[in-house]
Design an enzyme around this catalytic site. Structure first.
Site, short mmCIF file in Angstrom:
data_model
loop_
_atom_site.label_atom_id
_atom_site.label_comp_id
_atom_site.label_asym_id
_atom_site.label_seq_id
_atom_site.Cartn_x
_atom_site.Cartn_y
_atom_site.Cartn_z
N ASP A 196 -3.82 -6.34 -6.75
CA ASP A 196 -3.31 -5.50 -5.49
C ASP A 196 -2.13 -4.40 -5.99
OD1 ASP A 196 -2.19 -5.76 -2.62
OD2 ASP A 196 -0.32 -5.86 -3.57
N GLU A 233 -6.81 -2.07 -6.98
CA GLU A 233 -6.77 -1.51 -5.44
C GLU A 233 -5.88 -0.01 -5.67
OE1 GLU A 233 -4.29 -1.13 -1.15
OE2 GLU A 233 -3.46 -2.11 -3.30
C1 AAO Z 1 6.06 -5.59 4.93
C2 AAO Z 1 6.97 -4.77 5.79
C3 AAO Z 1 7.67 -3.73 5.38
C4 AAO Z 1 8.64 -4.13 4.56
C5 AAO Z 1 7.89 -4.83 3.49
C6 AAO Z 1 9.25 -5.70 2.38
O1 AAO Z 1 5.55 -4.26 6.55
O2 AAO Z 1 8.10 -2.91 6.66
O3 AAO Z 1 9.58 -3.04 3.84
O4 AAO Z 1 7.32 -5.89 4.00
O5 AAO Z 1 9.84 -6.59 3.28
C7 AAO Z 1 1.36 -5.39 2.99
C8 AAO Z 1 1.50 -4.66 4.12
C9 AAO Z 1 3.08 -4.45 4.24
C10 AAO Z 1 3.84 -5.46 4.12
C11 AAO Z 1 3.47 -5.85 2.70
C12 AAO Z 1 4.46 -6.82 2.20
O6 AAO Z 1 0.61 -3.74 4.49
O7 AAO Z 1 3.37 -3.71 5.41
O8 AAO Z 1 5.11 -4.81 3.96
O9 AAO Z 1 2.27 -6.47 2.64
O10 AAO Z 1 4.72 -8.04 2.87
C13 AAO Z 1 0.26 1.81 -0.28
C14 AAO Z 1 -0.06 1.07 -1.59
C15 AAO Z 1 -1.33 0.05 -1.47
C16 AAO Z 1 -0.98 -0.74 -0.13
C17 AAO Z 1 -0.57 -0.13 1.11
C18 AAO Z 1 -0.32 -0.99 2.15
O11 AAO Z 1 -0.67 2.18 -2.30
O12 AAO Z 1 -1.20 -0.54 -2.63
O13 AAO Z 1 0.35 0.78 0.82
N1 AAO Z 1 -1.58 -2.00 -0.05
C19 AAO Z 1 -1.58 -3.25 -0.70
C20 AAO Z 1 -2.26 -4.46 -0.01
C21 AAO Z 1 -1.20 -4.39 1.49
C22 AAO Z 1 0.14 -5.06 0.97
C23 AAO Z 1 0.57 -4.51 -0.44
C24 AAO Z 1 -0.18 -3.68 -1.27
C25 AAO Z 1 1.76 -4.96 -0.95
O14 AAO Z 1 -3.52 -4.18 0.42
O15 AAO Z 1 -1.74 -5.41 2.28
O16 AAO Z 1 1.03 -4.80 1.98
O17 AAO Z 1 1.66 -6.14 -1.65
C26 AAO Z 1 -0.80 6.68 1.51
C27 AAO Z 1 -1.13 6.28 -0.08
C28 AAO Z 1 -1.38 4.94 -0.43
C29 AAO Z 1 -0.23 3.95 0.42
C30 AAO Z 1 -0.50 4.61 1.89
C31 AAO Z 1 0.49 3.45 2.80
O18 AAO Z 1 -2.34 6.71 1.79
O19 AAO Z 1 -1.89 7.29 -0.90
O20 AAO Z 1 -1.34 4.60 -1.70
O21 AAO Z 1 -0.69 2.60 0.29
O22 AAO Z 1 -0.07 5.69 2.01
O23 AAO Z 1 1.38 4.19 3.39
C32 AAO Z 1 -4.46 8.81 4.60
C33 AAO Z 1 -4.02 9.55 3.09
C34 AAO Z 1 -3.89 8.37 2.15
C35 AAO Z 1 -2.63 7.98 2.74
C36 AAO Z 1 -2.92 7.23 4.17
C37 AAO Z 1 -1.71 6.53 4.74
O24 AAO Z 1 -5.83 8.09 4.90
O25 AAO Z 1 -5.39 9.93 2.69
O26 AAO Z 1 -3.84 8.48 1.04
O27 AAO Z 1 -3.27 8.09 4.93
O28 AAO Z 1 -2.02 5.48 5.62
#
Ligand code: AAO
Length: 474
Positions: A196, A233
């Site tokens: 992850d 990931e």
């Molecule tokens: C939760 C709460 C938060 C709080 C946090 C801490 O929601 O408000 O601040 O707790 O208390 C998951 C949930 C999160 C959650 C977290 C922890 O999704 O909401 O936060 O558990 O409980 C990035 C990362 C990627 C990550 C993704 C969600 O790079 O690694 O964010 N995925 C993994 C897991 C996921 C998990 C975590 C990581 C954490 O699969 O389930 O989070 O362990 C761009 C960037 C990406 C980035 C996205 C996110 O993407 O390139 O790297 O991902 O933004 O905003 C187009 C673009 C694309 C862009 C995208 C945006 O498609 O081409 O590049 O738009 O959506």
């Protein structure tokens, strides 16, 4: 290398998102083994925060408290029993490994395994980790310590991802604790790891951690000297400095562009011919882990937009069937629960954070709030097709308007018609003979002539897919 799954030729992983270990063990025996699945990707199996104030969301499991195997999905004993029962029917286990960080700031209390923790104090005695095990503040260039700018590599890897306390992966102690967690799982009989948030870890740190891992357990049926399977990931859709190729030395990478490609291709079959686009920086086939959707982008979290999900019904059936028929990448299927609220945990979770078991209906579909895409008729049949044609390339490509067809070497032939209405004589590349059409469960038989041609017919609106293969027992 780290990019090879040990599955006796089986070609498909299923992510049983938020399933309990006892239910996964049953599913391996009653369905996944017989259907020819390679492996199950689990939800994170280690101790995590329990976030009742947000209704026990699915994402509480991405906030680790310790590496004890005690989570919403079950206890250590249940985990060991699942691994053994799945291995016994040739279905391997892959862990979702959350090792970039621990819980978010502002979180404290007791984890799912009973360990105390305090995120603000960087105190996780269940490991134990304390403040010196987290990335020093002065290494993060952003003003508030968070990741705001994905254009800055130091920021992406040294700052806090959505407020999650970032482990210092350069530390020997941290590396050893993570490797101990991986080795515990490997010794139990696990095959591999989805890492992850690997984009937020330095590749050199991953190389060091993976280098400390044991070979797979021969007592669990793995060959001697086999290395664990790792996929990372890394959301790379172009436009950011961190790219998937930085991780090819440590295993495979998730190929998020494939999700978009499939969605665009089902919308316009004319685009299906260029699903793998190296010019866009997509990982080569032997480095790519591919999927039509995942647990994030199906609900608008990381990498969302232009993605087909179970909510698209027959379009989803087409997208997954085409992906399974194709020769690009190693394939993972998503298996979901129904949701409207994108934070909602699995069925039963609103009741004190528990999880309900799926109900298996008489027709093989799931109830009790579980979608079970992996049991949809066409999808499960295409898992068998992918196994039967493994190692062959696409040939005899045909695409006109809303119909597409192609062969996989001389081992199989696939066709799909957007409106479920197709009749055409096509070259299949296959040996002459009479073949069972898989999706119809052999209700339809197909004759391949001495010159390799066959009459291909699709008359099925709901599942507009056709597949025949040599060595499919249907
Ligand atoms: C939760 C709460 C938060 C709080 C946090 C801490 O929601 O408000 O601040 O707790 O208390 C998951 C949930 C999160 C959650 C977290 C922890 O999704 O909401 O936060 O558990 O409980 C990035 C990362 C990627 C990550 C993704 C969600 O790079 O690694 O964010 N995925 C993994 C897991 C996921 C998990 C975590 C990581 C954490 O699969 O389930 O989070 O362990 C761009 C960037 C990406 C980035 C996205 C996110 O993407 O390139 O790297 O991902 O933004 O905003 C187009 C673009 C694309 C862009 C995208 C945006 O498609 O081409 O590049 O738009 O959506």
């Amino acid at each position: 290398g780290y990019d090879i799954p040990y599955c006796d030729g089986r070609q498909t992983i299923v992510h049983l998102f938020e399933w309990k270990w006892t239910d996964i063990a049953d599913e391996c025996e009653r369905f996944l083994g017989p259907a020819g699945f390679c492996a199950v990707q689990l939800s994170p199996p280690n101790e995590h925060a329990v976030i009742g104030e947000d209704g026990f969301p699915w994402w509480q499991r991405y906030q680790p408290v310790s590496y004890k195997l005690d989570s919403r999905s079950g206890t250590r004993e249940q985990f060991i029993d699942m691994v053994q029962r799945c291995n016994a029917v040739q279905v391997r286990i892959i862990i979702d490994a959350v090792v970039n960080h621990m819980t978010g700031l502002g979180r404290s209390g007791q984890g799912s395994g009973g360990s105390n923790f305090n995120g603000d104090n960087l105190d996780f005695p269940g490991v134990p980790f304390s403040s010196s095990d987290f990335t020093p503040r002065d290494m993060c260039p952003s003003e508030n310590g968070q990741i705001n700018n994905y254009g800055n590599v130091e920021e992406v890897r040294n700052c806090y991802l959505v407020g999650l306390t970032d482990l210092y992966g350069a530390s020997d102690y941290v590396r050893q604790k993570v490797a101990d967690f991986f080795n515990d799982a490997i010794d139990i009989g696990v095959m591999g790891f989805r890492v992850d948030a690997a984009k937020h870890m330095w590749p050199a740190d991953l190389e060091a951690i993976e280098g400390k891992t044991h070979d797979l357990n021969t007592a669990a049926g793995f060959p001697s000297g086999a290395r664990p399977f790792f996929y990372h990931e890394v959301i790379d859709q172009g436009g950011e400095p961190i790219t998937v190729d930085e991780y090819f030395g440590v295993g495979r990478t998730t190929e998020f562009r494939f999700c978009k490609k499939i969605a665009w291709g089902i919308n316009d079959f004319g685009q299906l011919g260029s699903i793998y686009d190296p010019g866009w920086g997509m990982a080569p086939s032997d480095k790519a882990l591919v999927f039509v959707d995942n647990h994030d982008n199906q609900r608008g979290h990381g990498g969302a937009g232009d993605v087909l999900t179970y909510k698209a019904g027959r379009d989803y059936t087409m997208g997954v069937s085409f992906a399974l028929a194709h020769d690009y990448g190693f394939m993972r299927i998503m298996s979901s629960y129904y949701f409207d609220n994108t934070d909602a945990g699995p069925p039963g979770s609103s009741n004190g954070g528990n999880t309900d078991s799926p109900i298996i209906n008489g027709d093989g579909s799931c109830g009790g709030g579980w979608v079970c895409e992996h049991r949809w008729n066409a999808i499960s049949k295409m898992v068998g097709f992918r196994n039967a044609v493994a190692g062959t390339n696409i040939a005899n490509w045909y695409q006109v308007g809303d119909n597409v067809a192609f062969s996989r070497g001389d081992k199989g032939f696939f066709a799909m018609s957007k409106y479920g209405d197709f009749d055409m004589t096509l070259q299949t590349g296959m040996p002459a003979g009479s073949y069972c059409e898989l999706i119809s469960g052999c209700a339809n038989m197909v004759t391949v002539n001495g010159d390799g041609t066959a009459q291909i017919s699709i008359h099925n609106y709901e599942e507009p897919v056709f597949a025949i293969c040599v060595a499919c027992d249907g």
